[in-house]
Scaffold this motif. Structure first.
Motif, short mmCIF file in Angstrom:
data_model
loop_
_atom_site.label_atom_id
_atom_site.label_comp_id
_atom_site.label_asym_id
_atom_site.label_seq_id
_atom_site.Cartn_x
_atom_site.Cartn_y
_atom_site.Cartn_z
N ARG A 55 -19.15 63.48 -33.88
CA ARG A 55 -19.95 62.24 -33.89
C ARG A 55 -19.11 61.05 -34.31
O ARG A 55 -18.10 61.18 -35.02
CB ARG A 55 -21.17 62.39 -34.78
CG ARG A 55 -21.04 62.81 -36.25
CD ARG A 55 -19.86 62.53 -36.99
NE ARG A 55 -19.96 62.73 -38.40
CZ ARG A 55 -19.26 62.00 -39.27
NH1 ARG A 55 -18.45 61.05 -38.88
NH2 ARG A 55 -19.34 62.26 -40.56
N ALA A 113 -20.00 57.71 -36.41
CA ALA A 113 -21.13 57.35 -37.29
C ALA A 113 -20.93 55.99 -37.94
O ALA A 113 -20.81 55.88 -39.15
CB ALA A 113 -21.30 58.44 -38.35
N GLU A 150 -25.45 54.54 -39.00
CA GLU A 150 -25.70 54.81 -40.42
C GLU A 150 -26.15 53.53 -41.13
O GLU A 150 -25.35 52.79 -41.72
CB GLU A 150 -24.43 55.39 -41.06
CG GLU A 150 -24.04 56.69 -40.36
CD GLU A 150 -23.31 57.68 -41.23
OE1 GLU A 150 -22.43 57.27 -42.01
OE2 GLU A 150 -23.64 58.88 -41.13
N ARG A 170 -12.75 61.41 -38.85
CA ARG A 170 -12.97 60.05 -39.33
C ARG A 170 -11.73 59.55 -40.03
O ARG A 170 -10.75 60.29 -40.22
CB ARG A 170 -14.17 60.03 -40.28
CG ARG A 170 -13.98 60.94 -41.49
CD ARG A 170 -15.22 60.94 -42.37
NE ARG A 170 -15.09 61.84 -43.51
CZ ARG A 170 -16.06 62.08 -44.36
NH1 ARG A 170 -17.24 61.51 -44.22
NH2 ARG A 170 -15.87 62.90 -45.38
#
Ligand code: GLU
Length: 481
Positions: free
Chosen positions: A6, A8, A42, A203
């Motif tokens: 993902r 985010a 988010e 990330r």
């Protein structure tokens, strides 16, 4: 096991290069594994999250062609899910209510700092009894919810860096929610990764320090921990944190300035990853074919704007003019109706001619936004100093004569044959056994008003016969003055 990854982002700012890079690596990894790429917004931070930023993120991911595979998830729409998890953590005593006031916490922090200690929560509310908690809640005392952090050395695995040890006694019981309905990023992010079945968390390195805290939550809930992959930092050329000063901008700014998505993607993929044989030019499809997480770098990547410019020039050159044309803002030069351009001075260019102009211009520019600047003489009346028409030491009269010769020959060329090849042949014949510059140079200046421009025969073909003759006349008159 299907790979599920993902991107985010928090919608607290525009999509920037760093964010796009994270999205890109997740996207490429998903595609290389026949996996799923998810987009999750988010937005737990209500004050800083803005619709405008979310729109920008979605729009620019689309522009970069980084398409997500499932409907977008917004954390603001999943409060019930977090509430249940917060309740479970409290019920099993992994989390607890903390009623300490801001002032009190600040005072403790200052005390710890003066004693040279790392500030952390003292644990004062850790062992409140159930009835004390109930009383405080009844009294409507302000509270937050903290996770109980064991005082031990915690070891976790980062895919690229291997084992990372952290002393949790330095961390202290951290806040996971403002209340049952308002989880903080750390908790919501973990809960969503679990419920969305995320297998790999890819990330930026800046999140390494939050990873042990998140793994602790996984452990408390007996959830499977995903694989953590932290991408290297991106630094400016002076090795300081990347900022505007180094030329780093939001994706929409790059777009506005005339960078192509292909160039941006190629550029960011090289920030932390190397294709085989250290190639500089690599398309997304090629990257997907040869992508391996193992080939990601650990050391920081360095941002170099000239590399982006080089790549943009490359992709612009490769692009067929039909694909460039819709990207151009013709309003600077006249009225474009999708088929032809009517310039302010009345000149009209057909779609085919515009394609030819773009072909000439793309050799001279590296940005779409200023692509036509180098050939703006097509679209407006222009002036230039008389002296520019002169070639080396050749005297004015000779140049006038040459221009008259050119004009006569071109006037005899039939309209249908007014093409670059034929025009070049005429110029070659006229200048045969002479210095070519005596003919080519003044014609070039007459048609462009510039010292540097594409070849005069190419310009003449696009201008067409009557405008070419008109501009030659203008040059002759200027010389005669
Ligand atoms: N919402 C976080 C951010 O954009 C991302 C954290 C993560 O990828 O785990 O800053």
């Amino acid at each position: 096991m299907t790979v599920r990854v993902r991107f985010a982002p928090s919608p607290t700012g525009y999509l920037h290069l760093g964010g796009a890079r994270t999205a890109l690596f997740n996207f490429i990894f998903a595609r290389s594994q026949n996996g799923v790429f998810i987009l999750r917004i988010e937005d737990t931070d209500k004050e800083r999250s803005k619709k405008e930023f979310e729109d920008d993120i979605l729009e620019n991911l689309n522009w970069l062609n980084l398409k997500w595979d499932e409907p977008v998830i917004r954390q603001s729409e999943r409060t019930d899910l977090y509430k249940n998890v917060i309740k479970q953590l409290i019920d099993q005593k992994s989390a607890y209510y903390c009623f300490c006031s801001k002032e009190e916490l600040e005072l403790r922090k200052q005390e710890q700092l003066t004693r040279g200690m790392t500030p952390r929560y003292s644990g004062k509310c850790r062992n409140l009894t159930d009835s004390e908690v109930r009383d405080n809640l009844k009294k409507k005392m302000q509270y937050v919810i903290r996770l109980r952090v064991p005082e031990k050395i915690f070891v976790f695995n980062d895919f690229l860096r291997g084992e990372i040890k952290i002393d949790l006694s330095q961390v202290g019981d951290f806040i996971i929610a403002k209340n049952e309905n308002e989880p903080l990023y750390l908790l919501a992010n973990t809960v969503d990764d679990h419920y969305q079945g995320i297998t790999h968390v890819i990330r930026g390195e800046e999140f390494i320090s939050t990873t042990p805290k998140q793994i602790l939550i996984y452990k408390y809930l007996d959830w499977q921990v995903p694989i953590f992959v932290h991408l290297p930092l991106v630094l400016g050329q002076d090795r300081s944190k990347l900022s505007k000063r180094h030329g780093a901008k939001s994706i929409s700014e790059y777009k506005k300035e005339g960078y192509l998505p292909e160039a941006i993607l190629n550029f960011i993929i090289l920030l932390g990853w190397h294709p085989e044989k250290d190639r500089e030019i690599i398309s997304i499809d090629e990257a997907i074919k040869e992508f391996k997480l193992e080939r990601l770098n650990k050391s920081p990547a360095v941002f170099n704007i000239s590399k982006l410019n080089f790549l943009n020039r490359y992709y612009l050159k490769q692009k067929p003019p039909e694909e460039i044309l819709p990207l151009i803002d013709f309003s600077l030069y006249g009225k474009f109706n999708g088929k032809s351009l009517i310039c302010q001075n009345g000149l009209v260019y057909s779609y085919e001619k515009l394609l030819k102009i773009i072909n000439l211009a793309k050799e001279r520019s590296f940005l779409v936004s200023n692509l036509l600047e180098s050939v703006d003489f097509f679209f407006k009346d222009f002036d230039y100093p008389k002296g520019l028409l002169l070639w080396k030491q050749v005297d004015e009269k000779k140049i006038i004569n040459n221009l008259i010769e050119i004009k006569d020959k071109l006037s005899n060329l039939e309209e249908e044959k007014f093409e670059s090849l034929n025009i070049k042949r005429i110029l070659d014949e006229l200048s045969f056994s002479k210095d070519k510059g005596e003919y080519f140079w003044p014609l070039r200046v007459a048609l462009s008003g510039k010292e540097y421009s594409p070849a005069p025969f190419d310009l003449a073909e696009i201008f067409g016969k009557s405008r070419t003759i008109e501009l030659i006349d203008k040059a002759i008159n200027l010389l005669k003055k």
